[in-house]
Design a protein around this motif. Structure first.
Motif, PDB file in Angstrom:
ATOM      1  N   MET A 105       0.827  -1.208   0.000  1.00 47.88           N
ATOM      2  CA  MET A 105       0.000   0.000   0.000  1.00 47.88           C
ATOM      3  C   MET A 105       0.862   1.260   0.000  1.00 47.88           C
ATOM      4  SD  MET A 105      -3.081  -1.066   2.620  1.00 47.88           S
ATOM      5  CE  MET A 105      -4.065   0.347   2.130  1.00 47.88           C
ATOM      6  N   GLU A 106       2.152   1.104  -0.308  1.00 46.75           N
ATOM      7  CA  GLU A 106       3.067   2.239  -0.264  1.00 46.75           C
ATOM      8  C   GLU A 106       2.634   3.345  -1.222  1.00 46.75           C
ATOM      9  OE1 GLU A 106       7.847   3.164  -0.812  1.00 46.75           O
ATOM     10  OE2 GLU A 106       7.064   1.132  -1.060  1.00 46.75           O
ATOM     11  N   PHE A 107       2.164   2.961  -2.398  1.00 48.60           N
ATOM     12  CA  PHE A 107       1.723   3.975  -3.357  1.00 48.60           C
ATOM     13  C   PHE A 107       0.563   4.803  -2.789  1.00 48.60           C
ATOM     14  CE2 PHE A 107      -1.159   5.299  -6.762  1.00 48.60           C
ATOM     15  CZ  PHE A 107      -0.306   6.081  -7.520  1.00 48.60           C
ATOM     16  N   GLU A 108      -0.386   4.151  -2.148  1.00 48.20           N
ATOM     17  CA  GLU A 108      -1.559   4.866  -1.620  1.00 48.20           C
ATOM     18  C   GLU A 108      -1.174   5.778  -0.466  1.00 48.20           C
ATOM     19  OE1 GLU A 108      -6.236   3.942  -0.537  1.00 48.20           O
ATOM     20  OE2 GLU A 108      -4.841   2.303  -0.956  1.00 48.20           O
ATOM     21  N   THR A 109      -0.275   5.320   0.416  1.00 41.85           N
ATOM     22  CA  THR A 109       0.136   6.178   1.534  1.00 41.85           C
ATOM     23  C   THR A 109       0.883   7.407   1.024  1.00 41.85           C
ATOM     24  OG1 THR A 109       2.145   4.835   1.826  1.00 41.85           O
ATOM     25  CG2 THR A 109       0.225   4.287   3.185  1.00 41.85           C
ATOM     26  N   ARG A 110       1.712   7.240   0.003  1.00 41.16           N
ATOM     27  CA  ARG A 110       2.417   8.388  -0.560  1.00 41.16           C
ATOM     28  C   ARG A 110       1.453   9.340  -1.242  1.00 41.16           C
ATOM     29  NH1 ARG A 110       7.836   5.858  -3.501  1.00 41.16           N
ATOM     30  NH2 ARG A 110       8.967   5.316  -1.574  1.00 41.16           N
ATOM     31  N   ALA A 111       0.500   8.794  -1.971  1.00 48.97           N
ATOM     32  CA  ALA A 111      -0.459   9.627  -2.703  1.00 48.97           C
ATOM     33  C   ALA A 111      -1.263  10.514  -1.762  1.00 48.97           C
ATOM     34  CB  ALA A 111      -1.393   8.749  -3.532  1.00 48.97           C
ATOM     35  N   HIS A 112      -1.494  10.061  -0.538  1.00 44.25           N
ATOM     36  CA  HIS A 112      -2.286  10.834   0.426  1.00 44.25           C
ATOM     37  C   HIS A 112      -1.420  11.479   1.505  1.00 44.25           C
ATOM     38  CE1 HIS A 112      -5.353   8.136  -1.347  1.00 44.25           C
ATOM     39  NE2 HIS A 112      -6.163   9.158  -1.177  1.00 44.25           N
ATOM     40  N   ALA A 113      -0.118  11.484   1.310  1.00 44.01           N
ATOM     41  CA  ALA A 113       0.819  12.147   2.227  1.00 44.01           C
ATOM     42  C   ALA A 113       0.642  11.647   3.662  1.00 44.01           C
ATOM     43  CB  ALA A 113       0.642  13.662   2.163  1.00 44.01           C
ATOM     44  N   VAL A 114       0.543  10.326   3.793  1.00 43.95           N
ATOM     45  CA  VAL A 114       0.354   9.719   5.112  1.00 43.95           C
ATOM     46  C   VAL A 114       1.699   9.190   5.604  1.00 43.95           C
ATOM     47  CG1 VAL A 114      -0.738   7.834   6.396  1.00 43.95           C
ATOM     48  CG2 VAL A 114      -2.052   9.127   4.704  1.00 43.95           C
ATOM     49  N   GLN A 115       2.040   9.571   6.838  1.00 43.26           N
ATOM     50  CA  GLN A 115       3.262   9.083   7.461  1.00 43.26           C
ATOM     51  C   GLN A 115       2.926   7.877   8.344  1.00 43.26           C
ATOM     52  OE1 GLN A 115       5.156  11.906  10.029  1.00 43.26           O
ATOM     53  NE2 GLN A 115       6.706  10.462  10.742  1.00 43.26           N
ATOM     54  N   CYS A 116       3.543   6.734   8.062  1.00 44.76           N
ATOM     55  CA  CYS A 116       3.268   5.516   8.821  1.00 44.76           C
ATOM     56  C   CYS A 116       4.324   5.346   9.913  1.00 44.76           C
ATOM     57  CB  CYS A 116       3.268   4.299   7.909  1.00 44.76           C
ATOM     58  SG  CYS A 116       1.945   4.330   6.678  1.00 44.76           S
ATOM     59  N   VAL A 117       3.872   5.209  11.150  1.00 42.82           N
ATOM     60  CA  VAL A 117       4.752   5.017  12.297  1.00 42.82           C
ATOM     61  C   VAL A 117       4.493   3.627  12.869  1.00 42.82           C
ATOM     62  CG1 VAL A 117       5.423   5.833  14.585  1.00 42.82           C
ATOM     63  CG2 VAL A 117       4.770   7.478  12.801  1.00 42.82           C
TER      64      VAL A 117
ATOM     65  N   LYS B 102      -6.574   1.019   5.298  1.00 42.57           N
ATOM     66  CA  LYS B 102      -7.301   1.789   4.273  1.00 42.57           C
ATOM     67  C   LYS B 102      -8.307   2.734   4.926  1.00 42.57           C
ATOM     68  CE  LYS B 102      -8.693   2.565  -0.042  1.00 42.57           C
ATOM     69  NZ  LYS B 102      -9.813   3.471   0.204  1.00 42.57           N
ATOM     70  N   ASN B 103      -9.020   2.274   5.936  1.00 43.00           N
ATOM     71  CA  ASN B 103      -9.972   3.144   6.636  1.00 43.00           C
ATOM     72  C   ASN B 103      -9.256   4.304   7.309  1.00 43.00           C
ATOM     73  OD1 ASN B 103     -12.110   1.565   5.867  1.00 43.00           O
ATOM     74  ND2 ASN B 103     -12.378   0.556   7.836  1.00 43.00           N
ATOM     75  N   GLY B 104      -8.075   4.027   7.902  1.00 41.10           N
ATOM     76  CA  GLY B 104      -7.316   5.101   8.536  1.00 41.10           C
ATOM     77  C   GLY B 104      -6.869   6.148   7.526  1.00 41.10           C
ATOM     78  N   ILE B 105      -6.423   5.711   6.358  1.00 39.02           N
ATOM     79  CA  ILE B 105      -6.024   6.660   5.317  1.00 39.02           C
ATOM     80  C   ILE B 105      -7.215   7.498   4.864  1.00 39.02           C
ATOM     81  CG2 ILE B 105      -5.165   6.850   2.942  1.00 39.02           C
ATOM     82  CD1 ILE B 105      -3.489   4.316   3.506  1.00 39.02           C
ATOM     83  N   ASP B 106      -8.355   6.846   4.647  1.00 38.38           N
ATOM     84  CA  ASP B 106      -9.561   7.567   4.219  1.00 38.38           C
ATOM     85  C   ASP B 106     -10.009   8.577   5.276  1.00 38.38           C
ATOM     86  OD1 ASP B 106      -9.556   6.122   1.893  1.00 38.38           O
ATOM     87  OD2 ASP B 106     -11.071   4.666   2.564  1.00 38.38           O
ATOM     88  N   ALA B 107      -9.834   8.230   6.558  1.00 39.98           N
ATOM     89  CA  ALA B 107     -10.290   9.121   7.633  1.00 39.98           C
ATOM     90  C   ALA B 107      -9.481  10.410   7.690  1.00 39.98           C
ATOM     91  CB  ALA B 107     -10.207   8.399   8.968  1.00 39.98           C
ATOM     92  N   MET B 108      -8.268  10.413   7.091  1.00 42.28           N
ATOM     93  CA  MET B 108      -7.407  11.601   7.164  1.00 42.28           C
ATOM     94  C   MET B 108      -7.388  12.407   5.875  1.00 42.28           C
ATOM     95  SD  MET B 108      -4.172  10.145   9.415  1.00 42.28           S
ATOM     96  CE  MET B 108      -3.831   8.725   8.354  1.00 42.28           C
ATOM     97  N   ARG B 109      -8.252  12.068   4.940  1.00 43.54           N
ATOM     98  CA  ARG B 109      -8.231  12.767   3.639  1.00 43.54           C
ATOM     99  C   ARG B 109      -8.501  14.254   3.784  1.00 43.54           C
ATOM    100  NH1 ARG B 109     -11.251   8.964  -0.921  1.00 43.54           N
ATOM    101  NH2 ARG B 109      -9.611   7.367  -1.042  1.00 43.54           N
ATOM    102  N   SER B 110      -9.395  14.637   4.698  1.00 44.09           N
ATOM    103  CA  SER B 110      -9.760  16.049   4.841  1.00 44.09           C
ATOM    104  C   SER B 110      -8.950  16.763   5.919  1.00 44.09           C
ATOM    105  CB  SER B 110     -11.255  16.165   5.180  1.00 44.09           C
ATOM    106  OG  SER B 110     -11.550  15.479   6.385  1.00 44.09           O
ATOM    107  N   VAL B 111      -7.937  16.088   6.475  1.00 42.98           N
ATOM    108  CA  VAL B 111      -7.115  16.711   7.526  1.00 42.98           C
ATOM    109  C   VAL B 111      -6.041  17.564   6.869  1.00 42.98           C
ATOM    110  CG1 VAL B 111      -5.536  16.286   9.436  1.00 42.98           C
ATOM    111  CG2 VAL B 111      -7.546  14.830   9.133  1.00 42.98           C
ATOM    112  N   PRO B 112      -6.022  18.873   7.118  1.00 39.42           N
ATOM    113  CA  PRO B 112      -5.028  19.729   6.448  1.00 39.42           C
ATOM    114  C   PRO B 112      -3.634  19.622   7.064  1.00 39.42           C
ATOM    115  CG  PRO B 112      -6.409  21.041   7.893  1.00 39.42           C
ATOM    116  CD  PRO B 112      -6.959  19.646   7.940  1.00 39.42           C
ATOM    117  N   SER B 113      -3.571  19.221   8.327  1.00 40.50           N
ATOM    118  CA  SER B 113      -2.284  19.160   9.014  1.00 40.50           C
ATOM    119  C   SER B 113      -1.614  17.811   8.769  1.00 40.50           C
ATOM    120  CB  SER B 113      -2.487  19.391  10.510  1.00 40.50           C
ATOM    121  OG  SER B 113      -3.396  18.438  11.039  1.00 40.50           O
TER     122      SER B 113
END
Length: 479
Positions: free
Chosen positions: A344-356, A382-393
């Motif tokens: 899912m690396e492509f999807e996390t990069r596309a949505h600027a998600v940092q995985c810890v 996937k649900n976690g990524i979708d939940a942060m789509r509208s987060v500007p920070s």
């Protein structure tokens, strides 16, 4: 002469007595009441007619309370008197206007007895009885009513103590409108069902009926009597039936989804197999032409791996839809997490998600099906990524694994989104419950079924404006 004519014409019995209690005059109505015919009452002592003593007129009372009176022939009745006084030499005269209240008191007594029997019957039937004085606002309630709400016997109730004070906020308007309609004469009776708050702060559904029993001279209501019946179990039964109906409808929809999944799995197997074969052919032909850039070879390998994984998932869905099967073995959840994140690396990069990752490297394996665990972890990520789509920070997805004292392994997936929506907060795992425009609401429901089928559990650990944390735990694999 004029005085005598008026005196004789007065319809109420009138006695005139001196200070010593001897009658000096009486009108015809008094002669009839006491059985003296046309005359003969002069000189008769008041003590022969009722309980008179030399102290009766002391202090000049203006009224004698109702009490027993007796006529000349021994007949008894209940009478009361209104008194006035005249100063005439050689002493005071007392004018007594007598009123026979026997029938009134008997009627009142019969009414009280009938009301008491009515209250007793209703108490025996389980109905609470209330008697509301609209002038004072006080409400008298039966013991069964007090027992229902838990109100102490020694404490008096006023209007505000029950309605609207104890009504559920959502029911106040309807209940008070029912009262107002009856008091205004628009309805012959007050009927309403509402939730009543008990002393322990819980609510119970009750059915109220009431009616105005007394009005004043102007026609305004003075007294209202009614009943309250506990109908809580009926409402609970209706809610249970509604819930069962919803569950049946959901089950029917899930059956259709299972049939559709089985059909789709069958249809998708062929193109997935072809994709896997074509990628293998491409890799073999690359080997024939000699060494090439690994940047081309690596994506082709990933295509083949993903085709294999997609085919395995499709087969699992088909198996799950048909017979709920799966092949369990020792599964390392840390490796499942890393593998899913790699794909899912492509999807996390596309949505600027940092995985810890906060993974316990000493984590023991669990007894589970590898593909199904990948399905659960990928759905939560996937649900976690979708939940942060509208987060500007900053968008942070934190995944933690640890061993618990009860011989289980826990995996937690936390996002930094805005929390669960109100539409799904009550039960995020309910089938078809979703706020995603392209979602069907089955992902979490299927994940929970998978985890529970493996002897574990899936739950929401926390959800607020700072994000949501989903957790699942599974038993450690037996060695």
């Amino acid at each position: 002469m004029c005085y005598r004519a008026v005196f004789r014409a007065v319809p109420e019995p009138v006695l005139v007595a001196d200070n010593s209690g001897l009658i000096v005059d009486a009108n015809p109505a008094a002669h009839d009441l006491y059985g003296f015919g046309d005359g003969g009452m002069q000189g008769v002592s008041l003590a022969e007619l009722f309980a008179w003593t030399p102290h009766t007129f002391g202090g000049r009372p203006d009224r004698l309370a109702a009490g027993p009176h007796r006529s000349r022939d021994g007949r008894r009745f209940i009478g009361e008197a209104v008194l006035s006084y005249i100063e005439r030499p050689p002493g005071m005269l007392v004018i007594l206007v007598i009123r026979n209240v026997t029938e009134t008191l008997e009627a009142q007594s019969r009414l009280e007895e009938a009301e008491e029997r009515w209250r007793f019957a209703l108490d025996g039937a389980g109905d609470g009885v209330w008697d509301w004085s609209l002038e004072s606002g006080e409400i008298e309630v039966s013991s069964s009513f007090r027992a229902l709400i838990g109100w102490p016997d020694a404490v008096r109730l006023r209007r505000g103590d029950i309605w609207p004070g104890r009504l559920h906020p959502d029911d106040v308007r309807g209940a008070m409108a029912a009262f107002a309609a009856h008091l205004a004469g628009a309805r012959p009776i007050t009927e309403a069902e509402f939730r009543l708050r008990l002393e322990d702060a819980s609510y119970r559904w009750v059915a109220l009926r009431g009616r105005v029993m007394e009005r004043d001279a102007a026609g305004l209501p003075r007294r209202m009597i009614g009943t309250v019946r506990d109908v809580h179990e009926r409402y609970l039964g209706a809610e249970r039936e509604k819930h069962q109906q919803q569950e049946l409808e959901r089950a029917a929809r899930l059956i259709h989804v299972g049939e559709m999944a089985s059909s789709l799995a069958h249809e998708l197997n062929q193109p997935l197999t072809a994709l896997r074969n074509f990628s293998a052919v491409a890799l073999r032909r690359l080997d024939e032409v000699g060494p090439l850039d690994e940047r081309l070879r690596e994506p082709l390998k990933m295509i083949a791996e993903q085709a294999l994984r997609a085919g395995a998932i499709v087969n699992q869905v088909r198996s799950f839809a048909c017979k709920g099967g799966g092949q369990a073995g020792a599964v390392a959840l840390n490796e499942v997490v890393r593998g899913v994140l790699r794909f899912m690396e492509f999807e996390t990069r596309a949505h600027a998600v940092q995985c810890v990752l906060e993974l316990d490297e000493a984590l023991p394996a669990v007894q589970a099906d590898q593909v199904q665990m990948e399905q659960v972890v990928s759905n939560l990520i996937k649900n976690g990524i979708d939940a942060m789509r509208s987060v500007p920070s900053e968008r942070v997805l934190r995944i933690r694994s640890r061993r618990l004292p009860d011989a289980t392994v826990e995996v937690a997936v936390s996002d930094s989104g805005e929390g669960l929506a109100d539409a799904v907060r009550a039960d995020p795992f309910a089938p078809f419950a979703t706020t995603k425009p392209d979602g069907v609401g089955l992902g979490l429901a299927i994940c929970r079924s998978i985890v529970e089928n493996h002897g574990g559990r899936l739950w929401v650990d926390s959800s607020s404006a700072a994000g949501t944390c989903f957790c699942f735990s599974l038993p450690v694999a037996r060695v």
